[in-house]
Design a protein around this motif. Sequence first.
Motif, PDB file in Angstrom:
ATOM      1  N   GLN A 108      91.319  24.031  47.845  1.00 51.25           N
ATOM      2  CA  GLN A 108      91.519  25.587  47.705  1.00 51.25           C
ATOM      3  C   GLN A 108      90.280  26.438  47.645  1.00 51.25           C
ATOM      4  O   GLN A 108      90.233  27.493  48.096  1.00 51.25           O
ATOM      5  CB  GLN A 108      92.495  25.513  46.503  1.00 51.25           C
ATOM      6  CG  GLN A 108      93.987  25.031  47.145  1.00 51.25           C
ATOM      7  CD  GLN A 108      94.900  24.989  45.807  1.00 51.25           C
ATOM      8  OE1 GLN A 108      94.399  25.226  44.548  1.00 51.25           O
ATOM      9  NE2 GLN A 108      95.994  24.838  45.851  1.00 51.25           N
ATOM     10  N   ARG A 109      89.462  25.904  46.749  1.00 51.27           N
ATOM     11  CA  ARG A 109      88.087  26.569  46.619  1.00 51.27           C
ATOM     12  C   ARG A 109      87.351  26.930  47.865  1.00 51.27           C
ATOM     13  O   ARG A 109      87.107  27.980  48.191  1.00 51.27           O
ATOM     14  CB  ARG A 109      87.257  25.790  45.791  1.00 51.27           C
ATOM     15  CG  ARG A 109      86.158  26.586  45.266  1.00 51.27           C
ATOM     16  CD  ARG A 109      85.670  25.819  44.009  1.00 51.27           C
ATOM     17  NE  ARG A 109      85.138  24.775  44.453  1.00 51.27           N
ATOM     18  CZ  ARG A 109      85.222  23.642  43.575  1.00 51.27           C
ATOM     19  NH1 ARG A 109      85.620  23.670  42.390  1.00 51.27           N
ATOM     20  NH2 ARG A 109      84.762  22.277  43.902  1.00 51.27           N
ATOM     21  N   LYS A 110      87.480  25.940  48.707  1.00 47.10           N
ATOM     22  CA  LYS A 110      86.831  26.089  50.272  1.00 47.10           C
ATOM     23  C   LYS A 110      87.527  27.270  50.769  1.00 47.10           C
ATOM     24  O   LYS A 110      86.957  28.288  51.337  1.00 47.10           O
ATOM     25  CB  LYS A 110      86.999  24.828  51.097  1.00 47.10           C
ATOM     26  CG  LYS A 110      86.103  24.967  52.479  1.00 47.10           C
ATOM     27  CD  LYS A 110      86.090  23.421  53.125  1.00 47.10           C
ATOM     28  CE  LYS A 110      85.534  23.691  54.330  1.00 47.10           C
ATOM     29  NZ  LYS A 110      85.562  24.859  55.370  1.00 47.10           N
ATOM     30  N   ARG A 111      88.897  27.324  51.059  1.00 42.18           N
ATOM     31  CA  ARG A 111      89.550  28.375  51.621  1.00 42.18           C
ATOM     32  C   ARG A 111      89.403  29.831  51.016  1.00 42.18           C
ATOM     33  O   ARG A 111      89.309  30.628  51.788  1.00 42.18           O
ATOM     34  CB  ARG A 111      90.989  27.759  51.602  1.00 42.18           C
ATOM     35  CG  ARG A 111      91.337  26.900  52.781  1.00 42.18           C
ATOM     36  CD  ARG A 111      92.895  26.663  52.824  1.00 42.18           C
ATOM     37  NE  ARG A 111      93.267  25.322  52.205  1.00 42.18           N
ATOM     38  CZ  ARG A 111      94.329  24.979  51.623  1.00 42.18           C
ATOM     39  NH1 ARG A 111      95.142  26.047  51.375  1.00 42.18           N
ATOM     40  NH2 ARG A 111      94.531  23.909  51.044  1.00 42.18           N
ATOM     41  N   LEU A 112      89.472  29.623  49.481  1.00 41.15           N
ATOM     42  CA  LEU A 112      88.939  30.954  48.994  1.00 41.15           C
ATOM     43  C   LEU A 112      87.513  31.558  49.304  1.00 41.15           C
ATOM     44  O   LEU A 112      87.518  32.502  49.502  1.00 41.15           O
ATOM     45  CB  LEU A 112      89.150  30.722  47.583  1.00 41.15           C
ATOM     46  CG  LEU A 112      89.058  32.069  46.717  1.00 41.15           C
ATOM     47  CD1 LEU A 112      89.837  33.152  46.823  1.00 41.15           C
ATOM     48  CD2 LEU A 112      88.921  31.673  45.132  1.00 41.15           C
TER      49      LEU A 112
END
Length: 121
Positions: A108-112
């Motif tokens: 999720q951090r990568k997508r954010l």
Amino acid sequence: MKHPVDVHVGKRVRHRRWMLGMTQQQLAEKVGIKFQQIQKYETGMNRISASRLWDIADAMDVNIGFFFEGVDGEEAAETMMEHAGGDIMADREAIELVRSYNAIPEEQRKRLFDLARVLSA
């Protein structure tokens, strides 16, 4: 007179402590010194001995090299920060944002991060 490397290392101690949500008192207790000494280290007023830096790194679960990152290009970095409006890591909101970001699961951090990059372009 403060040495620029002592100031840099002190700032890195403060930034790491803030990122961990740790108070000066908590760090001092882990290292076995008074919080006033942590204050002096963080401002670069007092130099941190090698053994004390080792203890601080251990207490904050970081490699000693962390405290020296960016020291070679410090003048260039300071100039860029002045043009960008100051030291972003001195901003408590920025610290809180980094803490929150690090708490997000990796995928999720990568997508954010990708979203932030698109929005800032």
